[in-house]
Design an enzyme around this catalytic site. Sequence first.
Site, PDB file in Angstrom:
ATOM      1  N   HIS A 204       0.797  -1.241   0.000  1.00  0.00           N
ATOM      2  CA  HIS A 204       0.000   0.000   0.000  1.00  0.00           C
ATOM      3  C   HIS A 204       0.824   1.283   0.000  1.00  0.00           C
ATOM      4  O   HIS A 204       0.266   2.374   0.015  1.00  0.00           O
ATOM      5  CB  HIS A 204      -0.972   0.028   1.194  1.00  0.00           C
ATOM      6  CG  HIS A 204      -0.298   0.266   2.516  1.00  0.00           C
ATOM      7  ND1 HIS A 204       0.387  -0.713   3.177  1.00  0.00           N
ATOM      8  CD2 HIS A 204      -0.209   1.374   3.294  1.00  0.00           C
ATOM      9  CE1 HIS A 204       0.859  -0.226   4.309  1.00  0.00           C
ATOM     10  NE2 HIS A 204       0.520   1.048   4.401  1.00  0.00           N
TER      11      HIS A 204
HETATM   12  N1  UDP Z   1      -3.161  -5.099   9.332  1.00  0.00           N
HETATM   13  C1  UDP Z   1      -4.402  -5.608   9.575  1.00  0.00           C
HETATM   14  N2  UDP Z   1      -5.175  -5.961   8.509  1.00  0.00           N
HETATM   15  C2  UDP Z   1      -4.739  -5.877   7.230  1.00  0.00           C
HETATM   16  C3  UDP Z   1      -3.435  -5.361   7.001  1.00  0.00           C
HETATM   17  C4  UDP Z   1      -2.665  -4.963   8.072  1.00  0.00           C
HETATM   18  O1  UDP Z   1      -4.820  -5.749  10.724  1.00  0.00           O
HETATM   19  O2  UDP Z   1      -5.503  -6.210   6.313  1.00  0.00           O
HETATM   20  C5  UDP Z   1      -2.351  -4.712  10.500  1.00  0.00           C
HETATM   21  C6  UDP Z   1      -1.004  -5.360  10.545  1.00  0.00           C
HETATM   22  O3  UDP Z   1      -1.095  -6.641  11.130  1.00  0.00           O
HETATM   23  C7  UDP Z   1      -0.192  -4.366  11.343  1.00  0.00           C
HETATM   24  C8  UDP Z   1      -0.792  -3.037  10.961  1.00  0.00           C
HETATM   25  O4  UDP Z   1      -2.078  -3.322  10.413  1.00  0.00           O
HETATM   26  O5  UDP Z   1      -0.357  -4.565  12.725  1.00  0.00           O
HETATM   27  C9  UDP Z   1       0.087  -2.380   9.937  1.00  0.00           C
HETATM   28  O6  UDP Z   1      -0.584  -1.376   9.346  1.00  0.00           O
HETATM   29  P1  UDP Z   1      -0.244  -0.807   7.908  1.00  0.00           P
HETATM   30  O7  UDP Z   1       0.401  -1.861   7.091  1.00  0.00           O
HETATM   31  O8  UDP Z   1      -1.480  -0.187   7.426  1.00  0.00           O
HETATM   32  O9  UDP Z   1       0.757   0.369   8.255  1.00  0.00           O
HETATM   33  P2  UDP Z   1       2.323   0.481   8.398  1.00  0.00           P
HETATM   34  O10 UDP Z   1       2.775  -0.466   9.450  1.00  0.00           O
HETATM   35  O11 UDP Z   1       2.930   0.220   7.071  1.00  0.00           O
HETATM   36  O12 UDP Z   1       2.525   1.906   8.804  1.00  0.00           O
END
Ligand code: UDP
Length: 368
Positions: A204
């Site tokens: 994403h």
């Molecule tokens: N996550 C979730 N469902 C999904 C995708 C990600 O619960 O369909 C959780 C994932 O396990 C993690 C968090 O969302 O704990 C990460 O969020 P994201 O990837 O949106 O953000 P980033 O960590 O890249 O800032």
Amino acid sequence: MKTLLTVIGARPQWIKASAMSRVLQRAEHGMQEHVVHTGQHVSQEMSGIFFEELGMKAPDTQLEVEFDPARRMGQMMQGIAASISQVKPDAVLVYGDTDSTLAGAWAASRAGVPLIHMEAGLRSFDRAMPEEINRILTDQLSAVLLCPSEAAVSQLRKEGIFTNCRPGVLVQAAGDLMLDTACWIGGEPVSRVSNGNKVLLTLHRPSNVDDMDRLRLWMEAIRDTICQQGLVVIFPVHPRTAVALQKAYGFEWDLILKDWGIHVQRPAGYVQMMEWLNEVNAVWTDSGGVQKEAFFRHRPALVLRDTTEWTELLDVGAAVLSPEPKGLMRRNADLMARDFSQVFETNLFGDGHAAEHIAAALQAWFQK
Ligand code: UDP
């Protein structure tokens, strides 16, 4: 009793803040929370389900903001500033690196209220990532910098944050709050199935999905790798990516991807993510949080970026950068050929009780 005004607003923040809230709710450390939800993510699948699954109380203040990033930033700053005037907190608490984090940091700084930054000191060294700018600015404004690892503490030391900040700045490696939640919900990691062929995919980042040509290259590299290596790919699709996939492949994008062996899913709740992490043999992701959760659950990861703020995962061999779609097939084959018997035994992120350590550190800091 000290009052913390906690600012959260986006999916990765529920996972971290819930660990802290579970400890603060016990009121043993002389702190209470007023939670402001900035409205950055508000749908049931990006927000509501996490409050239910992670046992979080409803926010005390719910802001409403528009989608446009610049307007949204102003609205978040304004809303948080109003909450600070009303609640008069002893400190403002922000998590990670989202726009909600920076909005909270700005509002605290303007109001002259000490700022506490959870997950301080992380750097991808890629200033094209909005998150990197949010991290650097938030660290600069913080009075308390709670780092998930020693590597993050040394980064702050290199940047001279000890001298830049006002006197009384506290910098501490307290462990990773995401590990607390992964242990609380997921229990002990289960072993990988030998010869298993399932992969969990998340994608994403704007650098991967906003440009249609690049997004198509990723999808086609995934299709070819599935075909060549006999894989099954589970793909919970972020709302931003769903919009981009529709632009790239039309209204039937999900059917096209399914036809290629990509099991398209709605954005999942946290419990489902933990279940998938148990089922799969590898993770392909451009998410900061998911690459670390792969480590917590003893799954190797290909990081679909050219940098990561979690460099310790690369150092121990738990993750490998795979920045270009054309390299995916080879890098996955190399990853699967590795021996991981020792890799996941390394303690990188603390003992799964970071929230307890942080609450004790904050209590001591308030007493100074
Ligand atoms: N996550 C979730 N469902 C999904 C995708 C990600 O619960 O369909 C959780 C994932 O396990 C993690 C968090 O969302 O704990 C990460 O969020 P994201 O990837 O949106 O953000 P980033 O960590 O890249 O800032």
